[in-house]
Design a protein around this motif. Structure first.
Motif, PDB file in Angstrom:
ATOM      1  N   ARG A   1       0.724  -1.239   0.003  1.00  0.00           N
ATOM      2  CA  ARG A   1       0.054   0.052   0.013  1.00  0.00           C
ATOM      3  C   ARG A   1       0.765   1.153   0.084  1.00  0.00           C
TER       4      ARG A   1
ATOM      5  N   PRO B   1      -1.426   2.629  -8.333  1.00  0.00           N
ATOM      6  CA  PRO B   1      -1.984   1.682  -9.049  1.00  0.00           C
ATOM      7  C   PRO B   1      -3.549   1.992  -9.206  1.00  0.00           C
ATOM      8  N   ALA B   2      -3.955   1.459 -10.514  1.00  0.00           N
ATOM      9  CA  ALA B   2      -5.305   1.546 -10.860  1.00  0.00           C
ATOM     10  C   ALA B   2      -6.284   1.166 -10.066  1.00  0.00           C
ATOM     11  N   ARG B   3      -5.919   0.075  -9.103  1.00  0.00           N
ATOM     12  CA  ARG B   3      -6.938  -0.728  -8.439  1.00  0.00           C
ATOM     13  C   ARG B   3      -6.403  -0.442  -7.017  1.00  0.00           C
ATOM     14  N   GLY B   4      -7.220  -0.444  -5.777  1.00  0.00           N
ATOM     15  CA  GLY B   4      -6.903  -0.703  -4.437  1.00  0.00           C
ATOM     16  C   GLY B   4      -6.832   0.853  -3.857  1.00  0.00           C
TER      17      GLY B   4
ATOM     18  N   PRO C   1     -10.989   6.061  -4.196  1.00  0.00           N
ATOM     19  CA  PRO C   1     -11.709   6.696  -5.020  1.00  0.00           C
ATOM     20  C   PRO C   1     -11.582   8.362  -4.553  1.00  0.00           C
TER      21      PRO C   1
END
Length: 166
Positions: free
Chosen positions: A2, A82-85, A88
């Motif tokens: 993370r 990263p695009a995920r995780g 938003p």
């Protein structure tokens, strides 16, 4: 892992070519043609990046993680992730104020680390100066400041096991 990768942010004097490398940026900075982003308007908003430390790094042939820094309010880092995780962006933060602060705060609450990159940076054309904003800026800032207070309370509920706070 993370982690988000922080790009040191700079302002480049209007009419000056945007540097294409860290070496060029350092020369522009030394000549007074570049400076840390929001350096005169809100030095605290970029201070955790630790521009002095970044400036003093020995030359590196490529992109690398230089060091990690802890999140501090009211940091507004520019970063890649990263695009995920990654949580938003909260689209309630419209117009001016608290948009990047809120997102960085949530990353902090969610347990992300902030790694400053060497060999990369972002640049804004023109110096940000007092009085250089649109007329509605103060009203937008006030609205988003109130929203940020409730947002922080929401984060405490969203991340009940986090020891981190904004």
């Amino acid at each position: 892992s993370r982690v988000v990768f922080v790009l040191p942010a700079f302002e480049v004097r209007a009419g000056t070519r945007v540097p294409g490398s860290k070496e060029e940026l350092l020369l522009s900075w030394g000549a007074g043609d570049a400076r840390p982003f929001y350096g005169t308007l809100c030095p605290r908003c970029q201070a955790p990046t630790d521009f002095g430390r970044w400036r003093a790094l020995p030359p590196s042939p490529g992109l690398r993680v230089a060091y990690e820094v802890p999140w501090r309010d009211p940091w507004e880092p520019f970063y890649v992730a990263p695009a995920r995780g990654v949580p938003p962006f909260d689209e309630r933060f419209l117009q001016y104020g608290f948009n990047r602060i809120s997102q960085a705060c949530e990353l902090h609450m969610a347990g992300f680390r902030f790694a400053v990159l060497d060999g990369a940076f972002v640049a804004h054309r023109g110096f940000k100066e007092p009085g250089g904003f649109h007329g509605g800026r103060e009203a937008e800032l006030g609205h988003n400041r109130r929203l940020f207070r409730s947002f922080c309370a929401e984060l405490a509920q969203r991340y009940p096991h986090s020891a981190r706070r904004c």
